[in-house]
Design a protein around this motif. Structure first.
Motif, mmCIF file in Angstrom:
data_model
loop_
_atom_site.group_PDB
_atom_site.id
_atom_site.type_symbol
_atom_site.label_atom_id
_atom_site.label_comp_id
_atom_site.label_asym_id
_atom_site.label_seq_id
_atom_site.Cartn_x
_atom_site.Cartn_y
_atom_site.Cartn_z
ATOM 1 N N ILE A 36 0.831 -1.205 0.000
ATOM 2 C CA ILE A 36 0.000 0.000 0.000
ATOM 3 C C ILE A 36 0.869 1.261 0.000
ATOM 4 N N THR A 37 2.062 1.157 0.587
ATOM 5 C CA THR A 37 3.004 2.277 0.553
ATOM 6 C C THR A 37 3.510 2.501 -0.863
ATOM 7 N N PHE A 38 3.853 1.405 -1.556
ATOM 8 C CA PHE A 38 4.347 1.511 -2.925
ATOM 9 C C PHE A 38 3.298 2.168 -3.817
ATOM 10 N N TRP A 39 2.076 1.646 -3.735
ATOM 11 C CA TRP A 39 1.001 2.155 -4.585
ATOM 12 C C TRP A 39 0.701 3.619 -4.274
ATOM 13 N N SER A 40 0.674 3.949 -2.994
ATOM 14 C CA SER A 40 0.343 5.326 -2.583
ATOM 15 C C SER A 40 1.423 6.312 -3.027
ATOM 16 N N ALA A 41 2.687 5.916 -2.904
ATOM 17 C CA ALA A 41 3.780 6.787 -3.356
ATOM 18 C C ALA A 41 3.703 6.990 -4.857
ATOM 19 N N GLY A 42 3.403 5.923 -5.585
ATOM 20 C CA GLY A 42 3.257 6.039 -7.026
ATOM 21 C C GLY A 42 2.091 6.933 -7.413
ATOM 22 N N TYR A 43 1.012 6.833 -6.654
ATOM 23 C CA TYR A 43 -0.174 7.671 -6.902
ATOM 24 C C TYR A 43 0.174 9.154 -6.734
ATOM 25 N N LEU A 44 0.915 9.469 -5.682
ATOM 26 C CA LEU A 44 1.326 10.860 -5.450
ATOM 27 C C LEU A 44 2.262 11.339 -6.558
ATOM 28 N N ALA A 45 3.117 10.436 -7.052
ATOM 29 C CA ALA A 45 3.995 10.806 -8.166
ATOM 30 C C ALA A 45 3.178 11.115 -9.415
ATOM 31 N N LEU B 152 -7.484 6.151 0.623
ATOM 32 C CA LEU B 152 -8.138 6.117 -0.680
ATOM 33 C C LEU B 152 -8.009 4.732 -1.310
ATOM 34 N N ALA B 153 -6.842 4.125 -1.149
ATOM 35 C CA ALA B 153 -6.599 2.799 -1.728
ATOM 36 C C ALA B 153 -7.433 1.735 -1.027
ATOM 37 N N VAL B 154 -7.407 1.740 0.310
ATOM 38 C CA VAL B 154 -8.136 0.749 1.111
ATOM 39 C C VAL B 154 -8.849 1.473 2.250
ATOM 40 N N PRO B 155 -10.078 1.902 2.043
ATOM 41 C CA PRO B 155 -10.824 2.592 3.102
ATOM 42 C C PRO B 155 -10.969 1.701 4.339
ATOM 43 N N GLY B 156 -10.794 2.307 5.511
ATOM 44 C CA GLY B 156 -10.912 1.549 6.754
ATOM 45 C C GLY B 156 -9.600 1.016 7.277
ATOM 46 N N ASN B 157 -8.525 1.169 6.511
ATOM 47 C CA ASN B 157 -7.209 0.720 6.960
ATOM 48 C C ASN B 157 -6.758 1.536 8.171
ATOM 49 N N LEU C 133 2.930 1.157 -11.281
ATOM 50 C CA LEU C 133 1.994 0.296 -10.559
ATOM 51 C C LEU C 133 0.739 1.045 -10.138
ATOM 52 N N ALA C 134 0.879 2.331 -9.836
ATOM 53 C CA ALA C 134 -0.256 3.124 -9.367
ATOM 54 C C ALA C 134 -1.197 3.533 -10.490
ATOM 55 N N ALA C 135 -0.852 3.183 -11.724
ATOM 56 C CA ALA C 135 -1.704 3.536 -12.858
ATOM 57 C C ALA C 135 -2.946 2.649 -12.944
ATOM 58 N N ILE C 136 -2.968 1.557 -12.170
ATOM 59 C CA ILE C 136 -4.143 0.675 -12.136
ATOM 60 C C ILE C 136 -4.625 0.561 -10.700
ATOM 61 N N PRO C 137 -5.877 0.120 -10.474
ATOM 62 C CA PRO C 137 -6.419 0.042 -9.112
ATOM 63 C C PRO C 137 -5.552 -0.788 -8.169
ATOM 64 N N TYR C 138 -5.671 -0.490 -6.872
ATOM 65 C CA TYR C 138 -4.771 -1.050 -5.860
ATOM 66 C C TYR C 138 -4.707 -2.579 -5.887
#
Length: 370
Positions: free
Chosen positions: A27-36, A56-61, A80-85
């Motif tokens: 989730i850290t990898f995906w989130s960092a990529g999303y911010l990029a 945003l990736a996993v609500p309730g985490n 990796l962040a170009a597609i859903p989590y």
């Protein structure tokens, strides 16, 4: 493996029984990529911003996962962040696993090797955590496969480890002392291109923020905010049994200096033999104070190299015992640390290093006798 199956079966709305997201660290990898992708890669180092994207990736985490990686790895996470989590997680882990199996199968061309390669418990730790150790293990295996026949390509695989630079710190040293210049320059050029690409995409500022963030990692370790039972370094081992932070660091770097000295002597005397590679990989792990159990996936290579060497030349009981311990330790390391307050990972990694050095020296002596 059974733990992985149990965790997957307990998942509800991408959350497991502990309210942590599927893939944990991923989730850290995906989130960092999303911010990029949003044009603010530096925000990945800001706790509040990356937590916002994790929600945003996993609500309730409920768990916070911080970003400590260099811009070279952010190049991959941006893709990796170009597609859903969830799809991104399965793509990353599935692709990494296939690369790991393919690479090690090429290295260990034995009909039963695939069984041990797939069964190694650290593989499933990496998959459950959504980590990148399968990728780094595959790159190292490919480098070893190509080392003698295709040295330039071997250097390319080594250079790609710049996505996780702490794993490559010792490699230039052993290449220099063993005079493997084609591999060395290929790795140096590949690393330069990799870093240059990250500079082109993200700029100098992100590298500056990354280096500044190292003090945050050191502070988190010193204050005990990380899961010590999952960290098989000497620094954490000493902290767990009650030694102070300063003493633990001094002892860790003293040990690391000795390991580096022995490793360089070994490569100077032996060159790139199988046993030299079997010593290199545990040495890479031993020098790191910040080390988690999923990084023990890299030990699949030396364990297999040592097993093949013993199958060919024989081995005594204590050597075989070390191999068995090395294989099962990732499975029990965290549980023993949590329940008994001791870290068994470090002595096992250190024993694998000593075993590889011992067998390499024995080979040198036998060659001299002949």
């Amino acid at each position: 493996m059974f733990r992985a199956i149990a965790l997957i079966s307990s998942v509800d709305n991408m959350l497991d029984a502990t309210n942590s997201p599927v893939g944990y660290d991923f989730i850290t990898f995906w989130s960092a990529g999303y911010l990029a992708l949003e044009g603010v890669p530096e925000a990945a180092f800001i706790r509040e911003r990356i937590v916002e994207i994790q929600q945003l990736a996993v609500p309730g985490n409920d768990t916070v996962f911080l970003w400590h990686y260099p811009p070279t790895f952010m190049l991959l996470t941006t893709v990796l962040a170009a597609i859903p989590y969830l799809a991104s997680y399965f793509l990353f882990i599935g692709g990494s696993f296939l690369f790991y199996v393919y690479s090690l199968k090429r290295l260990f061309q034995h009909r039963y090797a695939i069984l041990l390669i797939v069964a190694y418990p650290a593989v499933y730790l990496t998959m459950v955590h959504g980590q990148n150790s399968l990728l780094s293990t595959g790159l190292l295996a490919c480098a070893i496969v190509c080392f003698r026949s295709r040295p330039v390509l071997a250097g390319v695989f080594i250079g790609l480890l710049a996505f996780k630079p702490q794993l490559g710190v010792l490699i230039p040293l052993v290449l220099i002392v063993s005079q493997q210049w084609r591999v060395f320059w290929s790795a140096a050029v590949t690393t330069g291109v990799f870093v240059g690409l990250s500079l082109t995409v993200f700029g100098w500022e992100l590298w500056d923020i990354f280096f500044q963030n190292m003090s945050v990692v050191k502070s988190l370790m010193g204050q005990g905010f990380l899961l010590s039972e999952k960290m098989p370094s000497l620094y954490i081992t000493l902290k767990m049994i009650g030694f102070g932070d300063h003493f633990a660091y001094v002892m860790h770097w003293g040990m690391a200096s000795g390991v580096v000295g022995v490793l360089m002597w070994l490569w100077y005397r032996c060159g790139p033999t199988n046993m030299a590679f079997a010593a290199l990989i545990p040495a890479i792990l031993l020098i790191l104070p910040y080390l988690f159990d999923y990084e023990m996936t890299l030990l699949a290579i030396p364990i297999a190299l040592l097993a093949m060497d013993m199958a060919d030349k024989g081995g005594v009981f204590w050597e075989k015992a070390i191999l068995v311990c090395g294989f099962v330790t990732p499975l029990i390391l965290a549980g023993i640390g949590q329940n008994y307050g001791i870290q068994i990972g470090f002595p096992v990694i250190f024993s694998l290093f000593i075993l590889a050095v011992s067998r390499a020296v024995s080979d040198v002596r036998k060659t001299k006798d002949v």
